[in-house]
Scaffold this motif. Structure first.
Motif, PDB file in Angstrom:
ATOM      1  N   LYS A   1       0.833  -1.207   0.000  1.00  0.00           N
ATOM      2  CA  LYS A   1       0.000   0.000   0.000  1.00  0.00           C
ATOM      3  C   LYS A   1       0.867   1.256   0.000  1.00  0.00           C
ATOM      4  N   PHE A   2       0.361   2.273  -0.663  1.00  0.00           N
ATOM      5  CA  PHE A   2       0.940   3.613  -0.545  1.00  0.00           C
ATOM      6  C   PHE A   2      -0.160   4.501   0.010  1.00  0.00           C
ATOM      7  N   ILE A   3       0.086   5.061   1.191  1.00  0.00           N
ATOM      8  CA  ILE A   3      -0.937   5.830   1.895  1.00  0.00           C
ATOM      9  C   ILE A   3      -0.586   7.312   1.876  1.00  0.00           C
ATOM     10  N   LEU A   4      -1.341   8.089   1.129  1.00  0.00           N
ATOM     11  CA  LEU A   4      -1.278   9.542   1.224  1.00  0.00           C
ATOM     12  C   LEU A   4      -2.492   9.956   2.046  1.00  0.00           C
ATOM     13  N   HIS A   5      -2.249  10.293   3.294  1.00  0.00           N
ATOM     14  CA  HIS A   5      -3.359  10.653   4.181  1.00  0.00           C
ATOM     15  C   HIS A   5      -3.799  12.080   3.906  1.00  0.00           C
ATOM     16  N   ASP A   6      -5.075  12.255   3.689  1.00  0.00           N
ATOM     17  CA  ASP A   6      -5.609  13.556   3.285  1.00  0.00           C
ATOM     18  C   ASP A   6      -5.688  14.517   4.458  1.00  0.00           C
ATOM     19  N   GLY A   7      -5.057  15.667   4.300  1.00  0.00           N
ATOM     20  CA  GLY A   7      -5.244  16.744   5.264  1.00  0.00           C
ATOM     21  C   GLY A   7      -6.590  17.372   4.987  1.00  0.00           C
ATOM     22  N   PRO A   8      -7.507  17.350   5.941  1.00  0.00           N
ATOM     23  CA  PRO A   8      -8.889  17.700   5.618  1.00  0.00           C
ATOM     24  C   PRO A   8      -9.107  19.183   5.342  1.00  0.00           C
ATOM     25  N   PRO A   9      -9.682  19.521   4.183  1.00  0.00           N
ATOM     26  CA  PRO A   9     -10.100  20.913   3.985  1.00  0.00           C
ATOM     27  C   PRO A   9     -11.253  21.219   4.929  1.00  0.00           C
ATOM     28  N   TYR A  10     -11.503  22.480   5.164  1.00  0.00           N
ATOM     29  CA  TYR A  10     -12.560  22.865   6.095  1.00  0.00           C
ATOM     30  C   TYR A  10     -13.888  22.919   5.357  1.00  0.00           C
ATOM     31  N   ALA A  11     -14.900  22.359   5.972  1.00  0.00           N
ATOM     32  CA  ALA A  11     -16.212  22.237   5.334  1.00  0.00           C
ATOM     33  C   ALA A  11     -16.984  23.548   5.430  1.00  0.00           C
ATOM     34  N   ASN A  12     -16.489  24.556   4.722  1.00  0.00           N
ATOM     35  CA  ASN A  12     -17.145  25.862   4.759  1.00  0.00           C
ATOM     36  C   ASN A  12     -16.770  26.648   3.508  1.00  0.00           C
ATOM     37  N   GLY A  13     -17.738  26.883   2.626  1.00  0.00           N
ATOM     38  CA  GLY A  13     -17.497  27.687   1.434  1.00  0.00           C
ATOM     39  C   GLY A  13     -17.047  26.848   0.252  1.00  0.00           C
TER      40      GLY A  13
END
Length: 939
Positions: free
Chosen positions: A34-46
Motif C-alpha cells: 500500500k501507498f498511503i497519502l493521508h488527506d489533510g482535511p479541507p474545512y467544510a465551509n465555502g
C-alpha cells in the motif's frame, strides 16, 4: 484538436463514478504494497478555491503515479467539520445565544451541505478517491475516538490545566491556536511612562549606582515604553536585563533610570535635557521597587512594581525597561511566575469580550481599544506621562475576523511540551514517558523525509520554540473535553480516565450532542455529582485533524489505510497547522510522527506575483476555468508549475497552458492515427530487425521514461511536463515523427519498413499515455480507449489506471546508439539551417525540393555514412550525398527533377509508369502498380 474538454469532461466524471473506477483500481492492486497519502482535511465551509484545486490535484497525481508503479494507492478524502467558522455561520443565520444542542445540530447540517458541494467540485477536477466513504471529523465514531485519543494523552501525563496567557479573540470569544493567528500592520498608541521610586527604596537605588543616598538630589523614577497602554492597569512588575548597562540621568525636576544606550533617544523623545550621573548593570537593580504610575489616582493602583531580571528585555528601542502585566503577555507571565507570583495574585481585569470588568477603577466597563486614550489622559493627569505618539507595527490578528488579538491569561487545558509529563496533581498519569513531548517531536522530525528539504528546518524551528499547546476552546461546535472538576479544589475527578471512556461511548452512540445532554448526575455517583462541575470547553479544532492518524487511519478507515502514512501533503502554512498538530498528537500518543514524509506546496498568486484577493479582482475560480477550458488545463498547470514556491496563475498563463496541451494532444492524434491499423501481437517487428532510427526511438523513449519515473519518485512534476513538452515537440514532432511520415504514408501498408515504424510508435504511445495519465487523466483515458485492443481494454477494466508503466523493449547497445543518433541530430540541425537559408533566398520551397551534398570527417562521416540511402530520408531531402572532408559542410541546391504527386519527392523516375504519370517509380512499386516494393535497410 481542442478536445472539447469543458463539454466532455463531466460525462467522463459521471462514468468514473457510475463504474466505481476507484474501487476497480484498488481491486486491481489487491495484495500489492500500500501507498498511503493521508488527506489533510479541507474545512467544510465555502466553495473550493484555486488553492484547494492545487492541493487535491497534487495528491491525485501522486496517488495515480504510485498506482501505476504497482502500489495499492489509497486515497480517502476527508473534511474538517468542527470549529469556529461553521459556528459563526450558524450565528449569522440564526442569531447568537442559541442552546448548545441547537447550535450543534444546525452546525452538523450545515457542514454536511458544505461537504457535498466541495466533493462535487473535487470530483470535477478528475480526482479519484473513495468518495463514497470519505472521513469527516464530525462522524460519531471519529468524535468518540478523538476523546479516546485525549484520554491516551492524559494517561501518558501530557495534559494539564493551568493559567497562562493565550491568544484571545474578542470576536471569537475564545482562545486561538497559533495556526489561527496572522500578522497585519496596526497603528497603536505609544507611550513613555514614569514609574516613581517607592518610598524607602532610595538607599538600595543609591547603592546599586555606587552613590551615597545624599547624592539623590531629586525624586527618582524609571521609565517604560509600551504600545499597549490598556495593559498598564494590570501592571505588577518591571523587567530589566541583568547584563544591560543602565544610567541614572539627572533632568530639571526628576532623575530617571534608563538603559545607557537609549538615554539620548529617550530624552529627545521626552523633550528634556539631562546628563548621566552614574551607571550600573541591571543585575544590581533586581528587586528594586517602584510605584504604579496611577498610585495617587485610586487605592487599587497604590502598589509596588518590583524589578524582575529578564533576558528577553531588548535595548534596540524604547527605554530598556519593560512593564510587566502577567495576565497579558507570555514573557510577563513567565517572569512573574518565576519570581513567586501565584495564579490568584495575577490581575486580569479584561473580560472575554474585550471590556474591562465594571469594578476596575477609572476604566471599568470600557473596551480596551477605547480605553487607550483614557489611560493616557489619566497618566498625564498623574504627571507620569513623558511622551505619547503613534506607532505602526506588525501585530497579531485573528485569521477569521481580521481583528486584533491580545494575550489573555485564562484557565485553559494545555498539552505540556517540556518538563515532567506527570500531571501536577498526580492523579491521572498511569504511564511514565522517558522524554518530553518536545524531545520526542524533534526526534520524529529527524526521522521524516521532507519535500522540499527546507520544510525540515521550518518545522523544527516551530517545534523547538513553541509554548505549551492550549487545546481548549470556549465554544459549542466541537468535541468536548469530558472532564469534571471538584468545586472546591479544582482538581480533576480521580476516575477521569474511566469518565473519558464513558463519554466516548455516549458520543459514539449519539454524537457530541449526547454529551451536551449529559450531566454530572448521569455519570457520577449521587454523593459525588453535587461536588463536581462539568467542564463545558471543547477541543481545539486542530486537535480534530491532528488526531486523524488515530481516529481515521487506525479508526474509521483502518481496513483501507495503514499506519504510519507514507506521505502528508499540504500547503506551507501547515507547518504551523496540520503537520504541526499531527506531529504533536503522534509524538504524545505513539512517540513518533504519524507520517514518513511531508510534502509542502506554496500558495497561488496572480501573474504579477500578487496575493489573490477579491478587492484586487485577481482571483481565479477553478469552477470558472473548468467551465471554460476544462479541468485538464488546471491539472496541466498544476503539474507544470514548481509547487515548492508560489504558483502563478492568470489568463495569460492559462493561455500558454492551453497551447502546451494542444501540442501534446496533436502528438497523440498522430500516434493514434498511425497505429490504428496495427496489431502489436501479430504485426510487430522484432527489435533486432527494426530500422536503426526506430531502435533509436525506442532507446530515447526508454531514457525519457526513466527520467520521468525518477521525477515521480521525488514527487516532482514540473520537470516531467518540461520533458514531455520537449519529447512531443522536439524528439517526436520535429525529429522522429517528421522523418517517419514518409515511411508511414508512402510505403506499402504491411511492409517491413512501415511495420517497423509502427512497432516503435506503438511502444512510444503505450509509454506516453501512462506517463501523462497522472496529470492529463481525462486525455489519457480517452486516448487509451482508442489505443488499446478490446481484450486489453477489458482486462484493464476499461481504464489506463489499472495498468502499469509500459515495459519498453530493450535495445542492444542502446547507449552507443543514442550517442550516435544524438550526433546525427546535431548535424541534421545544421542541414536544416542551410535549407532554411536557401528557402529564405527563394532557392527552394520545401526541404524535399532540395538536394544536398555533405562533407564530414572522422566519427561524423562514419555516423552519416552508416545511414546509406536513409540519409536523404533523415534529412528529408530528395537527394543527399556524403563525401569525406576535414570539416562538416552543407551545400544546398534546388532539384531539377519532377515532383511525385504522392510522396512529394523530386525524382528522375516520375512518370516511369505510363498509366500513372504523376507517380515516381518508388510509389508505383509500393502501390503494387509496377516493379517491386521499396526495401529499407535495417542498418
Amino acid at each position: 484538436m481542442r478536445g472539447d474538454l469543458a463539454k466532455r469532461e463531466p460525462a467522463w466524471v459521471d462514468e468514473w463514478q457510475e463504474k466505481n473506477l476507484y474501487e476497480a483500481i484498488r481491486a486491481s492492486r489487491a495484495g500489492k504494497p500500500k501507498f498511503i497519502l493521508h488527506d489533510g482535511p479541507p474545512y467544510a465551509n465555502g466553495e473550493i478555491h484555486i488553492g484547494h484545486a492545487v492541493n487535491k490535484i497534487l495528491k491525485d497525481m501522486i496517488v495515480k503515479s504510485k498506482t501505476l508503479a504497482g502500489f495499492d494507492g489509497v486515497y480517502v478524502p476527508g473534511w474538517d467539520c468542527h470549529g469556529m467558522p461553521i459556528e459563526i455561520q450558524i450565528e449569522k443565520q440564526f442569531g447568537k445565544h442559541l442552546p448548545r444542542e441547537e447550535v450543534q445540530a444546525k452546525a452538523r447540517a450545515y457542514a454536511t451541505e458544505q461537504v457535498a458541494k466541495q466533493m462535487k467540485d473535487f470530483k470535477r477536477l478528475g480526482v479519484l478517491g473513495d468518495w463514497g466513504h470519505p472521513y469527516r471529523t464530525m462522524e460519531f465514531r471519529t468524535e468518540a475516538d478523538e476523546i479516546r485519543t485525549l484520554g491516551r494523552m492524559v494517561e501518558r501525563g501530557f495534559v494539564y490545566r493551568g493559567l497562562k496567557p493565550v491568544n484571545w479573540c474578542f470576536d471569537c470569544g475564545s482562545a486561538l491556536a497559533e495556526a489561527e493567528v496572522e500578522y497585519q500592520d496596526k497603528v497603536s498608541p505609544v507611550v513613555d511612562v514614569a514609574f516613581p521610586l517607592s518610598a524607602g527604596e532610595e538607599e538600595k537605588l543609591a547603592a546599586a549606582f555606587g552613590l551615597p543616598v545624599s547624592a539623590l538630589a531629586k525624586p527618582v523614577a524609571t521609565v517604560i515604553w509600551t504600545t499597549t497602554p490598556w495593559t498598564l492597569p494590570a501592571n505588577q512588575a518591571l523587567n530589566m536585563h541583568p547584563e544591560l548597562a543602565y544610567a541614572l540621568v539627572a533632568t530639571a525636576d526628576r532623575w530617571f533610570v534608563l538603559a545607557k544606550d537609549l538615554v539620548e533617544s529617550a530624552l529627545k523623545r521626552f523633550g528634556l535635557d539631562g546628563q548621566v550621573v552614574a551607571e550600573t548593570v541591571g543585575e544590581k537593580l533586581g528587586g528594586l521597587k517602584f510605584r504604579h504610575p496611577l498610585a495617587a489616582a485610586d487605592a487599587f493602583y497604590d502598589r509596588a512594581s518590583p524589578v524582575y531580571l529578564a533576558t528577553y528585555v531588548e535595548s534596540g528601542a524604547g527605554t530598556g525597561i519593560v512593564h510587566s502585566a502577567p495576565a497579558y503577555g507570555v514573557d510577563d507571565f513567565n517572569s512573574c511566575k518565576a519570581h513567586g507570583l501565584t495564579n490568584d495574585e495575577i490581575l486580569g481585569p479584561v473580560q472575554g469580550d474585550g471590556h474591562y470588568a465594571a469594578s476596575l477603577p477609572l476604566f471599568g466597563g470600557l473596551k480596551i481599544w477605547d480605553a487607550n486614550p483614557k489611560v493616557i489622559d489619566a497618566l498625564r493627569e498623574a504627571g507620569n506621562l513623558l511622551h505619547a505618539g503613534k506607532n505602526e507595527h506588525s501585530y497579531m490578528h485573528c485569521w477569521r475576523h481580521k481583528t486584533p488579538l491580545i494575550y489573555r491569561a485564562t484557565s485553559q487545558w494545555f498539552v505540556r511540551m517540556d518538563g515532567p509529563t506527570a500531571d501536577t496533581k498526580g492523579v491521572m498519569q498511569t504511564e511514565t514517558v522517558g522524554e518530553t513531548l518536545r524531545q520526542s517531536a524533534l526526534k520524529a522530525i529527524e526521522a521524516t523525509d521532507f519535500f522540499p528539504q527546507w520544510g525540515k528546518a521550518r518545522l523544527h524551528a516551530m517545534i523547538a520554540n513553541r509554548p505549551d499547546w492550549c487545546i481548549s476552546r470556549q465554544r459549542n461546535w466541537g468535541v468536548p473535553l469530558p472532564f469534571f472538576l471538584h468545586k472546591e479544589t479544582g482538581e480533576l475527578h480521580p476516575r477521569t480516565l474511566e469518565i473519558l471512556e464513558i463519554a466516548a461511548q455516549k458520543v459514539e452512540a449519539g454524537g457530541i450532542e449526547a454529551w451536551s445532554r449529559t450531566t454530572a448526575a448521569d455519570v457520577l455517583p449521587a454523593d459525588e455529582a453535587a461536588q463536581y462541575d462539568k467542564v463545558t470547553d471543547i477541543l481545539d479544532v486542530w486537535f480534530d485533524s491532528g488526531s486523524t492518524h488515530r481516529t481515521v487511519m487506525r479508526g474509521s478507515h483502518a481496513d483501507d489505510l495503514a499506519y504510519p502514512a507514507d506521505l502528508y501533503l499540504e500547503g506551507s502554512d501547515q507547518h504551523r497547522g496540520w503537520f504541526h498538530s499531527s506531529l504533536l498528537t503522534g509524538a504524545a500518543v505513539d512517540g513518533r510522527a504519524p507520517y514518513k514524509a511531508l510534502l509542502t506546496h506554496g500558495f497561488t498568486v496572480d501573474g504579477q506575483g500578487r496575493k489573490m484577493s477579491k478587492s484586487l479582482g485577481n482571483t481565479v475560480k477553478p469552477q470558472e476555468v473548468t467551465e471554460k477550458l476544462g479541468a485538464e488545463i488546471i491539472r496541466l498547470w498544476v503539474a507544470a508549475t514548481d509547487y515548492s514556491g508560489e504558483l502563478s496563475i492568470g489568463d495569460e498563463i492559462l493561455k500558454r497552458v492551453v497551447e502546451a496541451y494542444r501540442r501534446v494532444r496533436n502528438t497523440l492524434r498522430f500516434l493514434l492515427a498511425n497505429t490504428s491499423d496495427f496489431d502489436i501481437d501479430t504485426q510487430a517487428v522484432p527489435v533486432e530487425q527494426m530500422l536503426e532510427i526506430d531502435r533509436y526511438a525506442l532507446a530515447f523513449t526508454a531514457r525519457f521514461q526513466a527520467e520521468v519515473l525518477a521525477s515521480f519518485d521525488r514527487f516532482e512534476f514540473h520537470p516531467v511536463v518540461a520533458k514531455l513538452q520537449t519529447f512531443c515537440s522536439e524528439d517526436l514532432g520535429a525529429f522522429y515523427l517528421d522523418i517517419l511520415k514518409d515511411r508511414l504514408y508512402t510505403t506499402a501498408p504491411g511492409s517491413h519498413a512501415r511495420r517497423s515504424a509502427q512497432t516503435a510508435i506503438w511502444h512510444i504511445t503505450a509509454s506516453l499515455l501512462r506517463l501523462m495519465s497522472p496529470f492529463l487523466s481525462f486525455t489519457a483515458e480517452e486516448a487509451f480507449k482508442l489505443f488499446a485492443k478490446p481484450a486489453e481494454l477489458e482486462a484493464a477494466k476499461g481504464t489506463i489506471f489499472t495498468t502499469g508503466w509500459h515495459a519498453i523493449p530493450a535495445v542492444g547497445g542502446d547507449e552507443a546508439l543514442v550517442a550516435k543518433w544524438e550526433r546525427i541530430r546535431a548535424l541534421r540541425a545544421e542541414v536544416l539551417k542551410a535549407i532554411e537559408a536557401a528557402r529564405s533566398e527563394g532557392k527552394v520551397g520545401s526541404s524535399l525540393q532540395a538536394e544536398i551534398d555533405l562533407t564530414a570527417g572522422g566519427e561524423d562521416h562514419a555516423a552519416l555514412a552508416s545511414l546509406g540511402d536513409e540519409l536523404r530520408f533523415v534529412m528529408i531531402t530528395s537527394r543527399a550525398s556524403l563525401a569525406e572532408g576535414a570539416e562538416f559542410g552543407v551545400t544546398v541546391a534546388p532539384s531539377g527533377k519532377a515532383k511525385c504527386e504522392r510522396c512529394w519527392h523530386y525524382r528522375e523516375d516520375v512518370g516511369s509508369v505510363a498509366e500513372h504519370p504523376g507517380l515516381c517509380g518508388r510509389c508505383a512499386g509500393n502501390l503494387g502498380l509496377a516493379g517491386v516494393a521499396e526495401a529499407r535497410a535495417v542498418a
